[in-house]
Design a protein around this motif. Structure first.
Motif, PDB file in Angstrom:
ATOM      1  N   MET A  88       0.840  -1.196   0.000  1.00  0.00           N
ATOM      2  CA  MET A  88       0.000   0.000   0.000  1.00  0.00           C
ATOM      3  C   MET A  88       0.878   1.250   0.000  1.00  0.00           C
ATOM      4  O   MET A  88       0.660   2.192  -0.771  1.00  0.00           O
ATOM      5  CB  MET A  88      -0.934  -0.011   1.217  1.00  0.00           C
ATOM      6  N   ASN A  89       1.890   1.254   0.852  1.00  0.00           N
ATOM      7  CA  ASN A  89       2.779   2.403   0.950  1.00  0.00           C
ATOM      8  C   ASN A  89       3.560   2.596  -0.355  1.00  0.00           C
ATOM      9  O   ASN A  89       3.724   3.728  -0.828  1.00  0.00           O
ATOM     10  CB  ASN A  89       3.736   2.230   2.131  1.00  0.00           C
ATOM     11  N   ALA A  90       4.019   1.497  -0.942  1.00  0.00           N
ATOM     12  CA  ALA A  90       4.768   1.581  -2.207  1.00  0.00           C
ATOM     13  C   ALA A  90       3.910   2.152  -3.324  1.00  0.00           C
ATOM     14  O   ALA A  90       4.408   2.859  -4.206  1.00  0.00           O
ATOM     15  CB  ALA A  90       5.296   0.199  -2.596  1.00  0.00           C
ATOM     16  N   SER A  91       2.601   1.893  -3.274  1.00  0.00           N
ATOM     17  CA  SER A  91       1.712   2.390  -4.334  1.00  0.00           C
ATOM     18  C   SER A  91       1.480   3.891  -4.235  1.00  0.00           C
ATOM     19  O   SER A  91       0.878   4.479  -5.134  1.00  0.00           O
ATOM     20  CB  SER A  91       0.374   1.639  -4.310  1.00  0.00           C
ATOM     21  N   ALA A  92       1.960   4.506  -3.154  1.00  0.00           N
ATOM     22  CA  ALA A  92       1.833   5.958  -2.997  1.00  0.00           C
ATOM     23  C   ALA A  92       2.960   6.716  -3.708  1.00  0.00           C
ATOM     24  O   ALA A  92       2.938   7.946  -3.759  1.00  0.00           O
ATOM     25  CB  ALA A  92       1.826   6.331  -1.510  1.00  0.00           C
ATOM     26  N   ALA A  93       3.921   5.997  -4.258  1.00  0.00           N
ATOM     27  CA  ALA A  93       5.051   6.654  -4.940  1.00  0.00           C
ATOM     28  C   ALA A  93       4.553   7.475  -6.130  1.00  0.00           C
ATOM     29  O   ALA A  93       3.657   7.041  -6.856  1.00  0.00           O
ATOM     30  CB  ALA A  93       6.062   5.612  -5.405  1.00  0.00           C
ATOM     31  N   PRO A  94       5.135   8.655  -6.339  1.00  0.00           N
ATOM     32  CA  PRO A  94       4.692   9.527  -7.440  1.00  0.00           C
ATOM     33  C   PRO A  94       5.260   9.073  -8.784  1.00  0.00           C
ATOM     34  O   PRO A  94       6.181   9.682  -9.326  1.00  0.00           O
ATOM     35  CB  PRO A  94       5.237  10.897  -7.022  1.00  0.00           C
ATOM     36  N   LEU A  95       4.697   8.001  -9.327  1.00  0.00           N
ATOM     37  CA  LEU A  95       5.166   7.474 -10.610  1.00  0.00           C
ATOM     38  C   LEU A  95       4.601   8.299 -11.766  1.00  0.00           C
ATOM     39  O   LEU A  95       3.505   8.848 -11.663  1.00  0.00           O
ATOM     40  CB  LEU A  95       4.733   6.014 -10.773  1.00  0.00           C
ATOM     41  N   PRO A  96       5.302   8.351 -12.874  1.00  0.00           N
ATOM     42  CA  PRO A  96       4.761   9.029 -14.063  1.00  0.00           C
ATOM     43  C   PRO A  96       3.504   8.316 -14.549  1.00  0.00           C
ATOM     44  O   PRO A  96       3.384   7.089 -14.395  1.00  0.00           O
ATOM     45  CB  PRO A  96       5.887   8.908 -15.093  1.00  0.00           C
ATOM     46  N   ARG A  97       2.587   9.062 -15.143  1.00  0.00           N
ATOM     47  CA  ARG A  97       1.370   8.458 -15.682  1.00  0.00           C
ATOM     48  C   ARG A  97       1.751   7.381 -16.692  1.00  0.00           C
ATOM     49  O   ARG A  97       2.607   7.590 -17.542  1.00  0.00           O
ATOM     50  CB  ARG A  97       0.473   9.516 -16.334  1.00  0.00           C
ATOM     51  N   GLY A  98       1.104   6.227 -16.556  1.00  0.00           N
ATOM     52  CA  GLY A  98       1.395   5.123 -17.449  1.00  0.00           C
ATOM     53  C   GLY A  98       2.247   4.047 -16.808  1.00  0.00           C
ATOM     54  O   GLY A  98       2.241   2.907 -17.254  1.00  0.00           O
ATOM     55  N   GLU A  99       3.020   4.398 -15.758  1.00  0.00           N
ATOM     56  CA  GLU A  99       3.777   3.390 -15.022  1.00  0.00           C
ATOM     57  C   GLU A  99       2.865   2.761 -13.979  1.00  0.00           C
ATOM     58  O   GLU A  99       2.145   3.458 -13.281  1.00  0.00           O
ATOM     59  CB  GLU A  99       5.020   4.001 -14.369  1.00  0.00           C
ATOM     60  N   SER A 100       2.935   1.452 -13.856  1.00  0.00           N
ATOM     61  CA  SER A 100       1.997   0.714 -13.018  1.00  0.00           C
ATOM     62  C   SER A 100       2.407   0.675 -11.549  1.00  0.00           C
ATOM     63  O   SER A 100       3.474   0.145 -11.212  1.00  0.00           O
ATOM     64  CB  SER A 100       1.848  -0.717 -13.537  1.00  0.00           C
ATOM     65  N   GLU A 101       1.552   1.223 -10.692  1.00  0.00           N
ATOM     66  CA  GLU A 101       1.765   1.106  -9.248  1.00  0.00           C
ATOM     67  C   GLU A 101       1.605  -0.351  -8.800  1.00  0.00           C
ATOM     68  O   GLU A 101       2.235  -0.775  -7.835  1.00  0.00           O
ATOM     69  CB  GLU A 101       0.795   1.998  -8.476  1.00  0.00           C
ATOM     70  N   PHE A 102       0.753  -1.102  -9.488  1.00  0.00           N
ATOM     71  CA  PHE A 102       0.618  -2.526  -9.172  1.00  0.00           C
ATOM     72  C   PHE A 102       1.976  -3.214  -9.309  1.00  0.00           C
ATOM     73  O   PHE A 102       2.417  -3.946  -8.420  1.00  0.00           O
ATOM     74  CB  PHE A 102      -0.393  -3.193 -10.114  1.00  0.00           C
ATOM     75  N   GLU A 103       2.613  -2.969 -10.438  1.00  0.00           N
ATOM     76  CA  GLU A 103       3.911  -3.601 -10.694  1.00  0.00           C
ATOM     77  C   GLU A 103       4.964  -3.101  -9.722  1.00  0.00           C
ATOM     78  O   GLU A 103       5.739  -3.889  -9.170  1.00  0.00           O
ATOM     79  CB  GLU A 103       4.342  -3.323 -12.136  1.00  0.00           C
ATOM     80  N   ALA A 104       5.009  -1.794  -9.488  1.00  0.00           N
ATOM     81  CA  ALA A 104       6.006  -1.217  -8.589  1.00  0.00           C
ATOM     82  C   ALA A 104       5.859  -1.742  -7.162  1.00  0.00           C
ATOM     83  O   ALA A 104       6.851  -1.880  -6.440  1.00  0.00           O
ATOM     84  CB  ALA A 104       5.891   0.308  -8.599  1.00  0.00           C
ATOM     85  N   ALA A 105       4.626  -2.046  -6.770  1.00  0.00           N
ATOM     86  CA  ALA A 105       4.369  -2.534  -5.412  1.00  0.00           C
ATOM     87  C   ALA A 105       4.373  -4.059  -5.326  1.00  0.00           C
ATOM     88  O   ALA A 105       4.167  -4.617  -4.253  1.00  0.00           O
ATOM     89  CB  ALA A 105       3.021  -1.995  -4.916  1.00  0.00           C
ATOM     90  N   GLY A 106       4.606  -4.730  -6.455  1.00  0.00           N
ATOM     91  CA  GLY A 106       4.633  -6.184  -6.450  1.00  0.00           C
ATOM     92  C   GLY A 106       3.275  -6.821  -6.227  1.00  0.00           C
ATOM     93  O   GLY A 106       3.172  -7.883  -5.607  1.00  0.00           O
ATOM     94  N   LEU A 107       2.233  -6.175  -6.753  1.00  0.00           N
ATOM     95  CA  LEU A 107       0.864  -6.646  -6.537  1.00  0.00           C
ATOM     96  C   LEU A 107       0.288  -7.265  -7.802  1.00  0.00           C
ATOM     97  O   LEU A 107       0.502  -6.763  -8.904  1.00  0.00           O
ATOM     98  CB  LEU A 107      -0.034  -5.485  -6.106  1.00  0.00           C
ATOM     99  N   GLU A 108      -0.477  -8.324  -7.607  1.00  0.00           N
ATOM    100  CA  GLU A 108      -1.182  -8.941  -8.718  1.00  0.00           C
ATOM    101  C   GLU A 108      -2.524  -8.268  -8.910  1.00  0.00           C
ATOM    102  O   GLU A 108      -3.243  -7.998  -7.940  1.00  0.00           O
ATOM    103  CB  GLU A 108      -1.388 -10.432  -8.434  1.00  0.00           C
ATOM    104  N   MET A 109      -2.868  -7.988 -10.164  1.00  0.00           N
ATOM    105  CA  MET A 109      -4.185  -7.439 -10.484  1.00  0.00           C
ATOM    106  C   MET A 109      -5.161  -8.581 -10.716  1.00  0.00           C
ATOM    107  O   MET A 109      -4.786  -9.649 -11.179  1.00  0.00           O
ATOM    108  CB  MET A 109      -4.121  -6.579 -11.748  1.00  0.00           C
ATOM    109  N   ALA A 110      -6.416  -8.320 -10.380  1.00  0.00           N
ATOM    110  CA  ALA A 110      -7.495  -9.259 -10.686  1.00  0.00           C
ATOM    111  C   ALA A 110      -8.610  -8.467 -11.349  1.00  0.00           C
ATOM    112  O   ALA A 110      -8.808  -7.287 -11.038  1.00  0.00           O
ATOM    113  CB  ALA A 110      -8.003  -9.955  -9.422  1.00  0.00           C
TER     114      ALA A 110
END
Length: 199
Positions: A88-110
């Motif tokens: 959850m905390n990792a997904s708060a990172a200010p990534l550029p639009r288009g970069e996946s917070e799911f991927e950056a946080a190591g989360l699987e999408m469903a």
């Protein structure tokens, strides 16, 4: 002490967020309709009413969550648990639009059932929502505040059956995570019952 927010408080950090606490975390996933997804936690989040079930989250600035929700008319609220606190905390990172917070946080999408935005597969519960309105707040001076409130009606609910106990969603065993201001969080592991007067 007493202070007027417009005049300052004289403390090292603003106490407001610590006073309005604990607050559930709205872990909001959205999409732009063209394949780009966004995942971000919002500590100004809560339920609005139960029938029909509605929730809201508030953003300081028109961030991707607000823009995508307004664009597609939908968003997803994922239950933030202690087990997922680092993601959850990792997904708060200010990534550029288009970069996946799911991927950056190591989360699987469903996939969701009704809305097009994805959900956090590991979340104990998820609320699929359709947008009711997106409102920019106006201050007492009549000026726009660049603060947005997104309200949505829940149209689908996912629950991990591991956290259903005697037909009830067990908030304690799910380890609900809450924001308490500053850098402080709280975890719910234990609950207790109280009856309203007259019940």
């Amino acid at each position: 002490m007493f202070y007027e927010p417009a005049r300052g408080h004289g403390l090292p950090h603003d106490p407001f967020k610590a006073i309005v606490a604990p607050r559930p975390i709205g872990w909001i996933s959205t999409h732009d309709g063209q394949g780009r997804v966004n995942l971000a936690p919002y500590s100004f989040f809560n339920g609005v009413c139960a029938d029909p079930p509605c929730v809201m989250f508030s953003s300081e600035g028109r961030k991707d969550s607000v823009s995508f929700a307004a664009l597609t008319g939908e968003f997803v609220c994922n239950f933030a648990s202690v087990a997922l606190k680092d993601a959850m905390n990792a997904s708060a990172a200010p990534l550029p639009r288009g970069e996946s917070e799911f991927e950056a946080a190591g989360l699987e999408m469903a996939p969701c059932r009704i809305v097009g935005a994805p959900r956090v597969a590991a979340a104990p519960a998820t609320l699929e929502c359709k947008v009711l309105n997106v409102t920019e707040l106006i201050g007492l001076d009549g000026m726009r505040l660049d603060r947005f409130v997104v309200t949505g009606q829940v149209v689908g609910v996912h629950i991990d059956e591991e956290f259903l106990v005697d037909g009830l969603f067990d908030t304690g065993s799910a380890g609900a995570l809450a924001r308490c201001g500053y850098r402080n969080y709280a975890a719910v592991f234990e609950t207790f019952e109280m009856n309203r007067p007259g019940q």
